[in-house]
Design a protein around this motif. Structure first.
Motif, PDB file in Angstrom:
ATOM      1  N   PRO A   1      40.374   1.218   1.380  1.00 34.54           N
ATOM      2  CA  PRO A   1      40.770   2.016   0.217  1.00 34.54           C
ATOM      3  C   PRO A   1      41.909   1.416  -0.606  1.00 34.54           C
ATOM      4  CG  PRO A   1      40.743   3.314   2.270  1.00 34.54           C
ATOM      5  CD  PRO A   1      40.728   1.866   2.643  1.00 34.54           C
ATOM      6  N   LEU A   2      42.580   0.397  -0.114  1.00 37.14           N
ATOM      7  CA  LEU A   2      43.759  -0.144  -0.788  1.00 37.14           C
ATOM      8  C   LEU A   2      43.395  -0.935  -2.044  1.00 37.14           C
ATOM      9  CD1 LEU A   2      45.898  -1.399   2.245  1.00 37.14           C
ATOM     10  CD2 LEU A   2      45.931   0.858   1.136  1.00 37.14           C
ATOM     11  N   ARG A   3      44.368  -1.030  -2.960  1.00 40.51           N
ATOM     12  CA  ARG A   3      44.242  -1.877  -4.144  1.00 40.51           C
ATOM     13  C   ARG A   3      44.938  -3.207  -3.870  1.00 40.51           C
ATOM     14  NH1 ARG A   3      41.345   1.906  -5.110  1.00 40.51           N
ATOM     15  NH2 ARG A   3      41.075   2.997  -7.101  1.00 40.51           N
ATOM     16  N   PRO A   4      44.565  -4.279  -4.600  1.00 44.73           N
ATOM     17  CA  PRO A   4      45.165  -5.602  -4.364  1.00 44.73           C
ATOM     18  C   PRO A   4      46.689  -5.613  -4.387  1.00 44.73           C
ATOM     19  CG  PRO A   4      43.241  -5.847  -5.755  1.00 44.73           C
ATOM     20  CD  PRO A   4      43.454  -4.364  -5.571  1.00 44.73           C
ATOM     21  N   ARG A   5      47.308  -4.800  -5.260  1.00 42.43           N
ATOM     22  CA  ARG A   5      48.772  -4.804  -5.356  1.00 42.43           C
ATOM     23  C   ARG A   5      49.430  -4.270  -4.082  1.00 42.43           C
ATOM     24  NH1 ARG A   5      47.116  -0.370  -8.254  1.00 42.43           N
ATOM     25  NH2 ARG A   5      48.032   1.653  -7.643  1.00 42.43           N
ATOM     26  N   GLN A   6      48.679  -3.582  -3.246  1.00 39.00           N
ATOM     27  CA  GLN A   6      49.214  -3.017  -2.012  1.00 39.00           C
ATOM     28  C   GLN A   6      49.116  -3.999  -0.839  1.00 39.00           C
ATOM     29  OE1 GLN A   6      46.563   0.568  -2.557  1.00 39.00           O
ATOM     30  NE2 GLN A   6      48.419   1.638  -1.880  1.00 39.00           N
ATOM     31  N   LEU A   7      48.608  -5.179  -1.093  1.00 39.41           N
ATOM     32  CA  LEU A   7      48.379  -6.170  -0.041  1.00 39.41           C
ATOM     33  C   LEU A   7      49.443  -7.260  -0.076  1.00 39.41           C
ATOM     34  CD1 LEU A   7      44.544  -6.687  -0.600  1.00 39.41           C
ATOM     35  CD2 LEU A   7      45.623  -5.128   1.035  1.00 39.41           C
ATOM     36  N   SER A   8      49.707  -7.847   1.083  1.00 35.47           N
ATOM     37  CA  SER A   8      50.515  -9.060   1.138  1.00 35.47           C
ATOM     38  C   SER A   8      49.666 -10.234   0.655  1.00 35.47           C
ATOM     39  CB  SER A   8      50.985  -9.317   2.565  1.00 35.47           C
ATOM     40  OG  SER A   8      49.875  -9.663   3.395  1.00 35.47           O
ATOM     41  N   GLY A   9      50.320 -11.383   0.428  1.00 37.77           N
ATOM     42  CA  GLY A   9      49.574 -12.561  -0.013  1.00 37.77           C
ATOM     43  C   GLY A   9      48.492 -12.962   0.970  1.00 37.77           C
ATOM     44  N   GLY A  10      48.830 -12.929   2.260  1.00 37.19           N
ATOM     45  CA  GLY A  10      47.854 -13.310   3.273  1.00 37.19           C
ATOM     46  C   GLY A  10      46.697 -12.333   3.342  1.00 37.19           C
ATOM     47  N   GLN A  11      46.997 -11.038   3.209  1.00 37.20           N
ATOM     48  CA  GLN A  11      45.933 -10.029   3.229  1.00 37.20           C
ATOM     49  C   GLN A  11      45.026 -10.170   2.012  1.00 37.20           C
ATOM     50  OE1 GLN A  11      48.431  -6.584   3.416  1.00 37.20           O
ATOM     51  NE2 GLN A  11      48.615  -6.624   5.656  1.00 37.20           N
ATOM     52  N   ALA A  12      45.625 -10.426   0.842  1.00 35.55           N
ATOM     53  CA  ALA A  12      44.831 -10.609  -0.368  1.00 35.55           C
ATOM     54  C   ALA A  12      43.918 -11.826  -0.243  1.00 35.55           C
ATOM     55  CB  ALA A  12      45.746 -10.765  -1.584  1.00 35.55           C
ATOM     56  N   GLN A  13      44.419 -12.899   0.390  1.00 35.19           N
ATOM     57  CA  GLN A  13      43.574 -14.074   0.566  1.00 35.19           C
ATOM     58  C   GLN A  13      42.432 -13.787   1.528  1.00 35.19           C
ATOM     59  OE1 GLN A  13      42.374 -16.434  -1.016  1.00 35.19           O
ATOM     60  NE2 GLN A  13      44.075 -17.895  -1.059  1.00 35.19           N
ATOM     61  N   ARG A  14      42.670 -12.971   2.533  1.00 34.79           N
ATOM     62  CA  ARG A  14      41.588 -12.568   3.437  1.00 34.79           C
ATOM     63  C   ARG A  14      40.515 -11.766   2.690  1.00 34.79           C
ATOM     64  NH1 ARG A  14      42.863 -12.665   9.194  1.00 34.79           N
ATOM     65  NH2 ARG A  14      44.895 -13.667   9.477  1.00 34.79           N
ATOM     66  N   VAL A  15      40.959 -10.924   1.762  1.00 34.16           N
ATOM     67  CA  VAL A  15      39.989 -10.174   0.957  1.00 34.16           C
ATOM     68  C   VAL A  15      39.172 -11.132   0.090  1.00 34.16           C
ATOM     69  CG1 VAL A  15      39.715  -8.461  -0.886  1.00 34.16           C
ATOM     70  CG2 VAL A  15      41.379  -8.073   0.948  1.00 34.16           C
ATOM     71  N   ALA A  16      39.845 -12.114  -0.514  1.00 29.98           N
ATOM     72  CA  ALA A  16      39.129 -13.094  -1.336  1.00 29.98           C
ATOM     73  C   ALA A  16      38.107 -13.860  -0.506  1.00 29.98           C
ATOM     74  CB  ALA A  16      40.129 -14.060  -1.979  1.00 29.98           C
ATOM     75  N   ILE A  17      38.465 -14.189   0.728  1.00 27.59           N
ATOM     76  CA  ILE A  17      37.535 -14.879   1.619  1.00 27.59           C
ATOM     77  C   ILE A  17      36.368 -13.961   1.973  1.00 27.59           C
ATOM     78  CG2 ILE A  17      37.270 -15.913   3.912  1.00 27.59           C
ATOM     79  CD1 ILE A  17      40.218 -16.826   3.671  1.00 27.59           C
ATOM     80  N   ALA A  18      36.677 -12.691   2.257  1.00 25.77           N
ATOM     81  CA  ALA A  18      35.629 -11.723   2.580  1.00 25.77           C
ATOM     82  C   ALA A  18      34.654 -11.566   1.417  1.00 25.77           C
ATOM     83  CB  ALA A  18      36.246 -10.378   2.942  1.00 25.77           C
ATOM     84  N   ARG A  19      35.202 -11.513   0.208  1.00 23.20           N
ATOM     85  CA  ARG A  19      34.360 -11.369  -0.986  1.00 23.20           C
ATOM     86  C   ARG A  19      33.421 -12.565  -1.138  1.00 23.20           C
ATOM     87  NH1 ARG A  19      34.101  -8.729  -5.943  1.00 23.20           N
ATOM     88  NH2 ARG A  19      33.777 -10.078  -7.750  1.00 23.20           N
TER      89      ARG A  19
END
Length: 339
Positions: A155-173
């Protein structure tokens, strides 16, 4: 890369995922033509990780984007499993994009801030034509694959993520649509060292689990050493050296590669490769030097280097360099040092 230098590139077409021949990328500006990538040729084999390294402005990121047709090509061929992407029309290219993905340097800016993490991953599945009933389950599964609890992070938005978490989302995508090849453009350079290690280990695991082929772009030689099977060194839009990581790092044949390796603190502290250090700034791609583009900063440069473009030629088993003096480093007392 014409002549004898292409010998290492001419493998069975069935033995490559990606074959790039004589790639050129140019930009027209008010000041003239920027020669971003000039006559670059290479192959990527199934299941391998090919590293592209060099200083900022060397053309490595442009090369990565060009092979995915995210940059306009001025010339050359880009063949993915027998299909030429360079000449492909939009209708042909669209389904191929599902097999070819990219992970960018800045994960937050590459993610739509208005969408939740789960929506971002589901969006890729929607574009890929996955049935609606499967999308959420598939999205949650791939989020778990990259180490993110889908119930917590979905449910989180990108701004709520750390850099590492955001990169994991990009990898997942990128993984969600089951790609064949992923171009990773400086995927860990914006992260803290400890987080870099986590993402590198994750890419290692996912590569094996999902049978991926990677093109890994980085200026960090330590990361390249730990991630890549082969490495391609670029300077001012041209290839300097190509080879297995162990061969290139232990016995670099090009003066530019030696200078890059000598910039690594552990190697420098151990004595590095004797000879003058790399000096001066990289020339402008608007007016690159004649002959060998590295000659204006090279301690071995001669008159020949100013008039003749060096071919990529074999200097060892699976090891190639574009230098008129590629044999000279052997006489300079190499000191192999782990990076």
């Amino acid at each position: 890369m014409a002549g004898t230098g292409e010998a290492h590139l001419l493998v069975d077409a069935e033995g490559t995922v990606l074959s790039v021949r004589h790639l050129q990328v140019e930009y027209r500006t008010p000041g003239g033509v920027v020669h971003a990538v000039s006559d670059v040729s290479f192959d990527v084999r199934p299941g391998e990780t090919l590293g592209l390294v060099g200083e900022s402005g060397c053309g490595k990121s442009t090369t990565g984007k060009a092979v995915l047709r995210l940059e306009k090509l001025a010339g050359g061929q880009v063949v993915y499993r027998g299909q030429d992407l360079a000449s492909a029309k939009r209708g042909t290219l669209r389904p191929l994009r599902r097999k070819l993905q990219m992970i960018f340097q800045d994960p937050v800016s590459s993610l739509n801030p208005r969408r939740s993490v789960r929506e971002l991953v589901v969006e890729g599945l929607t574009i890929a034509g996955r049935p609606a009933a499967e999308r959420r389950e598939a999205a949650d599964r791939v989020l778990a694959d990259v180490g993110l609890d889908p119930e917590r992070f979905g449910p989180l938005r990108p701004r709520q993520l750390s850099g590492g978490q955001a990169q994991r989302v990009a990898i997942a995508r990128a993984l969600a649509i089951r790609p064949d090849l992923i171009v990773c453009d400086e995927p860990v350079s914006a992260l803290d060292v400890s987080v870099q290690a986590q993402i590198v280990n994750l890419l290692h695991d996912l590569k094996d689990e999902h049978a991926l082929t990677l093109v890994f772009i980085s200026h960090d030689l330590s990361v390249v050493r730990s991630v890549c099977d082969r490495v391609m060194v670029m300077y001012l839009g041209r290839i300097c050296e190509v080879g297995d990581v162990d061969s290139v790092f232990a016995a670099p044949a090009h003066p530019y590669t030696r200078a890059l390796l000598d910039s690594v603190p552990r190697r420098r502290a151990a004595g590095g490769f004797p000879g003058p250090a790399l000096e001066g700034d990289i020339p402008s791609p608007l007016d690159p030097p004649s002959g060998c583009r590295f000659r204006t900063r090279c301690p071995l440069a001669t008159e020949r280097c100013a008039v003749e473009v060096p071919e990529v030629r074999a200097v060892g088993d699976g090891h190639f360099a574009a230098c008129h003096h590629a044999d000279a480093p052997a006489d300079l007392g190499r000191v192999p040092v782990s990076v």
